[in-house]
Design a protein around this motif. Sequence first.
Motif, mmCIF file in Angstrom:
data_model
loop_
_atom_site.group_PDB
_atom_site.id
_atom_site.type_symbol
_atom_site.label_atom_id
_atom_site.label_comp_id
_atom_site.label_asym_id
_atom_site.label_seq_id
_atom_site.Cartn_x
_atom_site.Cartn_y
_atom_site.Cartn_z
ATOM 1 N N VAL A 1 13.033 -7.286 -17.939
ATOM 2 C CA VAL A 1 14.122 -7.300 -17.179
ATOM 3 C C VAL A 1 13.519 -7.049 -15.371
ATOM 4 C CG1 VAL A 1 15.879 -6.649 -18.315
ATOM 5 C CG2 VAL A 1 14.564 -4.931 -17.106
ATOM 6 N N LYS A 2 12.109 -6.581 -15.402
ATOM 7 C CA LYS A 2 11.616 -6.227 -14.031
ATOM 8 C C LYS A 2 10.994 -7.721 -13.498
ATOM 9 C CE LYS A 2 7.048 -5.330 -15.586
ATOM 10 N NZ LYS A 2 5.764 -4.266 -15.629
ATOM 11 N N LYS A 3 11.028 -7.823 -12.386
ATOM 12 C CA LYS A 3 10.908 -9.179 -11.712
ATOM 13 C C LYS A 3 9.473 -9.187 -10.792
ATOM 14 C CE LYS A 3 12.851 -12.558 -8.622
ATOM 15 N NZ LYS A 3 13.985 -13.143 -7.671
ATOM 16 N N ILE A 4 9.006 -7.851 -10.644
ATOM 17 C CA ILE A 4 7.782 -7.487 -9.745
ATOM 18 C C ILE A 4 7.072 -6.464 -10.419
ATOM 19 C CG2 ILE A 4 6.961 -6.963 -7.649
ATOM 20 C CD1 ILE A 4 9.467 -8.153 -6.106
ATOM 21 N N ASP A 5 5.662 -6.575 -10.543
ATOM 22 C CA ASP A 5 4.952 -5.538 -10.935
ATOM 23 C C ASP A 5 4.620 -4.848 -9.892
ATOM 24 O OD1 ASP A 5 4.722 -5.844 -13.823
ATOM 25 O OD2 ASP A 5 3.305 -7.353 -13.710
ATOM 26 N N PHE A 6 4.233 -3.500 -9.958
ATOM 27 C CA PHE A 6 3.832 -2.439 -8.777
ATOM 28 C C PHE A 6 2.500 -3.009 -8.480
ATOM 29 C CE2 PHE A 6 6.962 0.426 -10.335
ATOM 30 C CZ PHE A 6 7.674 0.495 -9.135
ATOM 31 N N ALA B 1 -4.906 5.748 4.642
ATOM 32 C CA ALA B 1 -5.565 5.040 3.739
ATOM 33 C C ALA B 1 -5.895 5.898 2.497
ATOM 34 C CB ALA B 1 -6.511 4.574 4.639
ATOM 35 N N LYS B 2 -6.304 6.806 2.409
ATOM 36 C CA LYS B 2 -6.859 7.811 1.350
ATOM 37 C C LYS B 2 -5.435 8.139 0.486
ATOM 38 C CE LYS B 2 -9.453 10.297 -0.998
ATOM 39 N NZ LYS B 2 -10.414 9.585 -2.238
ATOM 40 N N ARG B 3 -4.242 8.451 1.202
ATOM 41 C CA ARG B 3 -3.363 8.713 0.619
ATOM 42 C C ARG B 3 -2.691 7.787 -0.367
ATOM 43 N NH1 ARG B 3 0.453 12.894 0.850
ATOM 44 N NH2 ARG B 3 2.666 12.242 0.444
ATOM 45 N N ASP B 4 -2.757 6.542 0.448
ATOM 46 C CA ASP B 4 -2.047 5.340 -0.338
ATOM 47 C C ASP B 4 -2.981 4.965 -1.360
ATOM 48 O OD1 ASP B 4 -0.211 5.133 1.859
ATOM 49 O OD2 ASP B 4 -1.172 3.582 3.025
ATOM 50 N N SER B 5 -4.305 5.158 -1.242
ATOM 51 C CA SER B 5 -5.183 4.525 -2.342
ATOM 52 C C SER B 5 -4.948 5.503 -3.520
ATOM 53 C CB SER B 5 -6.601 4.598 -1.677
ATOM 54 O OG SER B 5 -7.481 4.736 -2.982
ATOM 55 N N LEU B 6 -4.473 6.780 -3.413
ATOM 56 C CA LEU B 6 -4.475 7.890 -4.394
ATOM 57 C C LEU B 6 -3.269 7.181 -5.115
ATOM 58 C CD1 LEU B 6 -5.698 11.101 -2.788
ATOM 59 C CD2 LEU B 6 -6.951 9.823 -4.728
ATOM 60 N N PHE B 7 -2.268 7.039 -4.375
ATOM 61 C CA PHE B 7 -0.721 6.534 -4.920
ATOM 62 C C PHE B 7 -0.889 5.437 -5.445
ATOM 63 C CE2 PHE B 7 1.054 10.461 -2.677
ATOM 64 C CZ PHE B 7 1.610 10.820 -3.722
ATOM 65 N N ARG B 8 -1.565 4.380 -5.211
ATOM 66 C CA ARG B 8 -1.928 3.033 -5.830
ATOM 67 C C ARG B 8 -2.515 3.426 -7.278
ATOM 68 N NH1 ARG B 8 -3.158 1.082 -1.014
ATOM 69 N NH2 ARG B 8 -5.256 1.383 -1.251
ATOM 70 N N GLY B 9 -3.464 4.247 -7.225
ATOM 71 C CA GLY B 9 -3.975 4.771 -8.380
ATOM 72 C C GLY B 9 -3.029 5.698 -9.367
ATOM 73 N N HIS B 10 -2.117 6.090 -8.788
ATOM 74 C CA HIS B 10 -1.127 6.919 -9.566
ATOM 75 C C HIS B 10 -0.269 5.774 -10.282
ATOM 76 C CE1 HIS B 10 2.229 9.321 -10.308
ATOM 77 N NE2 HIS B 10 3.217 8.872 -9.626
ATOM 78 N N LEU B 11 0.081 4.851 -9.718
ATOM 79 C CA LEU B 11 0.942 3.682 -10.019
ATOM 80 C C LEU B 11 0.213 2.746 -11.038
ATOM 81 C CD1 LEU B 11 2.754 2.385 -6.862
ATOM 82 C CD2 LEU B 11 3.782 4.143 -8.864
ATOM 83 N N SER B 12 -1.263 2.655 -10.962
ATOM 84 C CA SER B 12 -2.140 1.906 -11.835
ATOM 85 C C SER B 12 -1.952 2.828 -13.273
ATOM 86 C CB SER B 12 -3.345 1.735 -11.365
ATOM 87 O OG SER B 12 -3.969 1.174 -12.229
#
Length: 152
Positions: A147-152, A60-71
């Motif tokens: 051209v992108k259909k979906i945002d991260f 969960a912490k790892r996923d949160s950090l990578f969501r922050g990375h994408l943001s």
Amino acid sequence: MKTFFTTFGLLVFVLFANAQKENPKYNKMLADSLGADKYGMKMYTLVILKTGKTDLADKAKRDSLFRGHLSNIGRLADVGKLIVAGPLKKNNNNYEGIFILNVQTDAEAMELLQTDPAIRAKLLDVELFQWYGSAALPLYLNFHNSVKKIDF
């Protein structure tokens, strides 16, 4: 023989002079706004993202950090500092992805990179290189949004 060398030298000079013609499509205002040199190029900072030293077991912490990375990627792109970003295919060098930052110094790049939570947490490590590329590179992002259909 002297005539041959004089003629040859004149021919080389004429060919070189013709090779230096100004581009008829040159747009000075655009070039200046992008920081282009006379070749339409400028310096950027290329960042190689590598697997970091932190091995975080908490998913969960790892996923949160990578969501922050994408943001953070989106935020840096929105302010014009991040020009290119993307992951790399699995490789033996532990390279994860690349950034091309619209900055000229490693110090500026490191300041921006420290806004990335995955880099701060050392899930990702970085290598920096100065890279000389087209000053028009930032313009492609406007088309990417079309051209992108979906945002991260």
